[in-house]
Design a protein around this motif. Structure first.
Motif, mmCIF file in Angstrom:
data_model
loop_
_atom_site.group_PDB
_atom_site.id
_atom_site.type_symbol
_atom_site.label_atom_id
_atom_site.label_comp_id
_atom_site.label_asym_id
_atom_site.label_seq_id
_atom_site.Cartn_x
_atom_site.Cartn_y
_atom_site.Cartn_z
ATOM 1 N N SER A 1 -10.243 4.909 6.160
ATOM 2 C CA SER A 1 -9.273 5.828 6.744
ATOM 3 C C SER A 1 -9.296 7.139 5.973
ATOM 4 N N ASN A 2 -9.300 8.253 6.715
ATOM 5 C CA ASN A 2 -9.288 9.556 6.066
ATOM 6 C C ASN A 2 -7.884 9.992 5.683
ATOM 7 N N ALA A 3 -6.885 9.474 6.356
ATOM 8 C CA ALA A 3 -5.524 9.950 6.138
ATOM 9 C C ALA A 3 -4.647 8.949 5.403
ATOM 10 N N ARG A 4 -4.890 7.686 5.582
ATOM 11 C CA ARG A 4 -4.001 6.666 5.033
ATOM 12 C C ARG A 4 -4.219 6.492 3.542
ATOM 13 N N ARG A 5 -3.116 6.353 2.846
ATOM 14 C CA ARG A 5 -3.150 6.128 1.399
ATOM 15 C C ARG A 5 -2.196 4.987 1.069
ATOM 16 N N GLU A 6 -2.473 4.315 -0.046
ATOM 17 C CA GLU A 6 -1.563 3.266 -0.505
ATOM 18 C C GLU A 6 -1.175 3.537 -1.942
ATOM 19 N N ARG A 7 0.012 3.143 -2.290
ATOM 20 C CA ARG A 7 0.521 3.342 -3.638
ATOM 21 C C ARG A 7 0.480 2.013 -4.363
ATOM 22 N N ILE A 8 -0.171 2.002 -5.517
ATOM 23 C CA ILE A 8 -0.325 0.785 -6.309
ATOM 24 C C ILE A 8 0.411 0.993 -7.620
ATOM 25 N N CYS A 9 1.344 0.103 -7.930
ATOM 26 C CA CYS A 9 2.139 0.196 -9.154
ATOM 27 C C CYS A 9 1.899 -1.054 -10.002
ATOM 28 N N MET A 10 1.515 -0.834 -11.261
ATOM 29 C CA MET A 10 1.308 -1.918 -12.222
ATOM 30 C C MET A 10 1.675 -1.408 -13.610
ATOM 31 N N THR A 11 1.797 -2.326 -14.544
ATOM 32 C CA THR A 11 2.070 -1.928 -15.921
ATOM 33 C C THR A 11 0.792 -1.413 -16.564
ATOM 34 N N ASN A 12 0.936 -0.688 -17.671
ATOM 35 C CA ASN A 12 -0.245 -0.205 -18.406
ATOM 36 C C ASN A 12 -1.137 -1.365 -18.817
ATOM 37 N N ARG A 13 -0.529 -2.483 -19.180
ATOM 38 C CA ARG A 13 -1.294 -3.665 -19.594
ATOM 39 C C ARG A 13 -2.159 -4.160 -18.424
ATOM 40 N N GLN A 14 -1.595 -4.196 -17.212
ATOM 41 C CA GLN A 14 -2.353 -4.652 -16.051
ATOM 42 C C GLN A 14 -3.465 -3.673 -15.687
#
Length: 99
Positions: free
Chosen positions: A52-65
């Motif tokens: 996809s050219n437009a779709r984005r996802e946000r990924i949240c993790m700890t610094n350790r991960q």
């Protein structure tokens, strides 16, 4: 009628006490803020979705991960490169002619 009034007073009293408890929580959380270099600090990255050219996802993790995923990716890349060089007979010893 008196029963309804008593229930209303009880609910109002509960909301006042829970409001006081809620007002204390942000102060406690403010004291427990982590530095960006802390292993338990949560960091988010926005990445493009494959295909996809437009779709984005946000990924949240700890610094350790994040560190663990980076290390695993590097190990996987080294294993693939090492496997390919063993199959083709090429030795990975630095510069050509030094083996």
């Amino acid at each position: 009628m008196i029963r309804v009034f008593a229930i209303g007073v009880a609910i109002a009293g509960m909301s006042i006490t829970s409001g006081a408890a809620l007002s204390q929580q942000p102060e406690e959380e403010a004291e427990e803020t982590l530095s960006r270099s802390d292993p338990d600090y949560v960091r988010c990255q926005t990445r493009r979705v494959l295909g996809s050219n437009a779709r984005r996802e946000r990924i949240c993790m700890t610094n350790r991960q994040w560190e663990q995923i980076t290390r695993q990716g590097n190990d996987d890349a080294e294993n693939v490169l090492g496997y390919r060089s063993r199959q083709s007979g090429i030795r990975s010893c630095g510069s050509p002619g030094s083996c």
